[in-house]
Each structure stands twice: as structure tokens, then as C-alpha cells.
Design a protein around this motif. Structure first.
Motif, PDB file in Angstrom:
ATOM      1  N   MET A 164      32.489  17.651 -40.283  1.00 54.13           N
ATOM      2  CA  MET A 164      33.683  18.296 -39.990  1.00 54.13           C
ATOM      3  C   MET A 164      33.609  19.415 -38.934  1.00 54.13           C
ATOM      4  O   MET A 164      32.554  20.233 -39.399  1.00 54.13           O
ATOM      5  CB  MET A 164      34.392  18.657 -41.242  1.00 54.13           C
ATOM      6  CG  MET A 164      34.778  17.217 -42.046  1.00 54.13           C
ATOM      7  SD  MET A 164      35.805  16.036 -41.351  1.00 54.13           S
ATOM      8  CE  MET A 164      37.370  16.760 -41.414  1.00 54.13           C
ATOM      9  N   TYR A 176      39.740  21.808 -40.055  1.00 56.87           N
ATOM     10  CA  TYR A 176      38.709  21.022 -39.739  1.00 56.87           C
ATOM     11  C   TYR A 176      38.908  19.646 -39.387  1.00 56.87           C
ATOM     12  O   TYR A 176      39.989  19.052 -39.827  1.00 56.87           O
ATOM     13  CB  TYR A 176      37.554  21.002 -41.006  1.00 56.87           C
ATOM     14  CG  TYR A 176      36.906  22.173 -41.190  1.00 56.87           C
ATOM     15  CD1 TYR A 176      35.611  22.363 -40.629  1.00 56.87           C
ATOM     16  CD2 TYR A 176      37.367  23.279 -41.959  1.00 56.87           C
ATOM     17  CE1 TYR A 176      35.099  23.595 -41.034  1.00 56.87           C
ATOM     18  CE2 TYR A 176      36.903  24.398 -42.087  1.00 56.87           C
ATOM     19  CZ  TYR A 176      35.459  24.700 -41.675  1.00 56.87           C
ATOM     20  OH  TYR A 176      34.776  25.732 -42.065  1.00 56.87           O
ATOM     21  N   GLY A 214      37.072  15.589 -37.904  1.00 51.77           N
ATOM     22  CA  GLY A 214      36.121  14.889 -38.000  1.00 51.77           C
ATOM     23  C   GLY A 214      35.165  14.937 -36.384  1.00 51.77           C
ATOM     24  O   GLY A 214      35.932  14.986 -35.583  1.00 51.77           O
ATOM     25  N   PHE A 259      41.245  15.669 -47.560  1.00 55.51           N
ATOM     26  CA  PHE A 259      41.433  15.129 -46.307  1.00 55.51           C
ATOM     27  C   PHE A 259      42.735  14.458 -45.980  1.00 55.51           C
ATOM     28  O   PHE A 259      43.258  14.177 -47.053  1.00 55.51           O
ATOM     29  CB  PHE A 259      40.280  14.009 -46.364  1.00 55.51           C
ATOM     30  CG  PHE A 259      38.852  14.497 -46.174  1.00 55.51           C
ATOM     31  CD1 PHE A 259      38.258  14.857 -45.260  1.00 55.51           C
ATOM     32  CD2 PHE A 259      38.083  14.293 -47.306  1.00 55.51           C
ATOM     33  CE1 PHE A 259      37.054  15.557 -45.142  1.00 55.51           C
ATOM     34  CE2 PHE A 259      36.856  14.872 -47.423  1.00 55.51           C
ATOM     35  CZ  PHE A 259      36.420  15.467 -46.322  1.00 55.51           C
TER      36      PHE A 259
END
Length: 358
Positions: A131, A160, A162, A229
Motif C-alpha cells: 500500500m 493509503y 494499493g 481496508f
């Protein structure tokens, strides 16, 4: 003498010669960037080479280390130049570069690109993924067409995102199955027992997943990791795709030549490809354009002509947004704002996957 010439001609016709030439061409370009003191671009170029020429890993890693060391050394004596640039950028006639409510200036973006990217590596069983931190800021969203008015969007919090799209390997590690259409069905029979690193499609993006499927995946991933997430909002996706506060203001995510940064209809050969195979953008993000389109959190809505701050989209709706274009898209879909497609929560196809934020 004729026999010798014939032998040489046969050697030159071997496929190995073409591969060697290809590697040498890539290496020459990377070395040229390094010698031009474009260390970050050179490092990104060599990183792409790792995926293309794994057998040359030792030599390529050597160049990556050189780029990092040179970039670090270059930053140390640059304080005086940075101070001068800061003074120029804060003249009364210009917007303050530090103001989070105006788009970043070119000079400030250049200074931001000198800083090391902050990353986090997450492990889920045998699979790891990265990330990348995106610092808060403001950008101009929209294209002025198709319900996409040009306007300022400010994101007040860092987040953050991916480095790549969610891979089939990660999806399988979390969910225990693989819904993708581009996969090796012979391998999937025993993938639940043990993730096979030699599975050809392990590093391909997962696709054929609905928005609802993504929510189930994220819920289970959060339980496994203890982290939070989620899917990005459209604003978070577009800001990161444009390079955040490091942007070059390219036409596509990572450059102005779509062939270099995206898998799309003209070059995909009607298939997805391993993530990270094209050049990254200023944040080191791969495949934000092309390969698979990526689900967003919010429902589709018409962009307003006024400023937005941390937009979440409408509370209700029937069509969820996805962005970025896919292996089956025209190049125009691989840009940032011109097209804002969407689909129902349960819809799925081989063109749509996901990318995580937290």
C-alpha cells in the motif's frame, strides 16, 4: 568462407538474439535516464525490467540500488535550490504552494517527487501486497463532459492505496476461490489447499467480481489483518491516478503515451495481464488505467460546478462507479475524467476488478 557466413546468418536469426536485443534496448534506456540524473524515472524503468527479464534480476537490482543511492545523494545538497524555489513560489501573484485547498504547483510537485514514497507491506498467508501513502491535497476533477463538470476537489486526509490491483493470488488467499474468467482451471482445483506460486495467473488481477463480492472480500480481509481496508471513493481514485501532489499532469496515469502505461483494446490481445507490467505513475501505482476497471465506493452522481471537500457521493442510488478502463476499453477510457461508467451492485464481468485503500 560461405559456410562461415551461412552459420553467422543462422545465428543472427535465432529468437535468442531478438530477446537479447530487447533486453539491451531496455537496459540502454535505463542507463541513459541514470546518466541524465533522472534517478526516479530510471528506478521505475528498472523496476519494470525486473518483471520482464527475471533472469537478469541480479544486474537489474544493481542498477536499482545505484539509482536509489544517487537520488539520496542528490537530495542532500539541494536545500539551497529548494529554498530559492520556495521563495519564487510564494510571491504575492501566486497561490501559496503549501495551501492544501489549491492544486499543487509544478514547482511544489517537483519538490514532492524528491521525497521517498511511504509504503506498507501487508502479508496474508503466503501472499504479500503493498500500500502506498497518498498525501492530502486538492486537484481539478472532471472533464466538462458527460455529467463531469470541471471543479476543485479537496481531500483533507492522507490515505493509503494499493500499489497494484488486487491479484488472483490475494483473492484466493482471502476467499478460497477464484471467480476470474482469465485463469487456469486445472490449477484452481487444488489452489484452496495450498497457494501455488507457479500458477501462471496468480499475479493477474482478479476480475468478474461484483461490488457486493468486493465488500465480502474486504470484510474478510479486515478480519484476517485487523486493518480497515475499503474501496476508494471516485475522488480518492482520481487524485491518486493523477499522481497526487507529485503530479506531472500527464494525459494518462503514468505518462502521455497510453501504450507505455496501460493494457487496453489495441495492445491487450483480448486478455488481462500480470499487474505491474506497464510503467507506474508518480506515486508508483501500476495499471490505474487499463488491465481491469476498478470499483469505487460511491454511487454515480453528476459532478457539481462548485468545490467539493471529501466527497462521498449520494447516500442512495442504483449505479456504482468504476474507473480506469480495462483490457477491452478504448484508450479514451484509460484517462482520468472523460468517462465515469458504472454498474449495479451485483453486476460483474471480466473487465472489472478492484484496488484497495485504507
Amino acid at each position: 568462407m560461405k559456410k562461415i557466413l551461412l552459420a553467422l546468418m543462422l545465428l543472427l536469426a535465432l529468437p535468442l538474439g531478438a530477446q537479447t536485443s530487447s533486453y539491451e534496448e531496455y537496459l540502454s534506456k535505463g542507463v541513459s535516464l541514470y546518466r541524465a540524473q533522472k534517478y526516479q524515472q530510471a528506478e521505475q524503468h528498472f523496476t519494470v525490467m525486473l518483471r520482464k527479464f527475471g533472469e537478469k534480476r541480479s544486474e537489474i537490482n544493481g542498477w536499482i540500488k545505484k539509482c536509489k543511492a544517487a537520488a539520496k545523494k542528490k537530495r542532500k545538497p539541494s536545500r539551497a535550490a529548494d529554498t530559492s524555489s520556495e521563495e519564487e513560489s510564494t510571491q504575492p501573484s501566486a497561490q501559496p504552494a503549501s495551501n492544501p485547498h489549491v492544486p499543487v504547483s509544478a514547482s511544489q510537485a517537483a519538490r514532492n517527487r524528491k521525497k521517498e514514497l511511504e509504503k506498507r507491506t501487508i502479508n496474508v498467508g503466503e501472499v504479500s501486497f503493498t500500500m502506498v501513502k497518498v498525501e492530502a491535497g486538492t486537484f481539478v476533477a472532471g472533464s466538462g463532459e458527460d455529467g463531469s463538470a470541471r471543479h476543485h476537489i479537496t481531500l483533507t486526509d492522507d490515505y493509503y492505496i494499493g500499489e497494484t490491483e488486487v491479484t488472483q493470488a490475494l483473492w484466493m488467499a482471502v476467499m478460497g476461490d477464484n471467480p476470474s474468467e482469465f485463469k487456469d482451471n486445472k490449477v484452481m482445483g487444488f489452489i484452496k489447499k495450498k497457494l501455488k506460486s507457479n500458477n501462471k495467473y496468480a499475479n493477474y488481477p482478479v476480475e468478474n467480481v461484483s461490488w457486493n463480492d468486493c465488500q465480502a472480500f474486504i470484510e474478510r480481509l479486515n478480519a484476517m489483518t485487523g486493518l480497515k481496508f475499503r474501496l476508494p471513493t471516485e475522488a480518492e481514485w482520481e487524485y491518486a491516478a493523477r499522481g497526487g501532489n507529485r503530479t506531472f499532469n500527464h494525459s494518462y496515469c503514468g505518462g502521455n503515451n497510453v501504450q507505455e502505461v496501460a493494457w487496453f483494446l489495441e495492445n491487450s490481445e483480448r486478455s488481462t495481464h500480470p499487474v505491474g507490467g506497464k510503467a507506474p505513475n508518480e506515486l508508483g501505482l501500476y495499471d490505474m488505467g487499463g488491465n481491469v476497471a476498478e470499483w469505487c465506493a460511491n454511487y454515480i452522481y453528476a459532478y457539481p460546478s462548485t468545490r467539493e471537500t471529501n466527497p462521498q457521493g449520494p447516500e442512495t442510488g442504483s449505479i456504482r462507479a468504476y474507473r480506469g478502463g480495462s483490457w477491452h476499453s478504448d484508450a479514451s477510457y484509460c484517462g482520468f475524467s472523460l468517462y465515469r461508467p458504472g454498474a449495479g451492485d451485483a453486476d460483474k464481468n471480466s473487465e472489472t476488478g478492484l484496488r484497495l485503500v485504507m
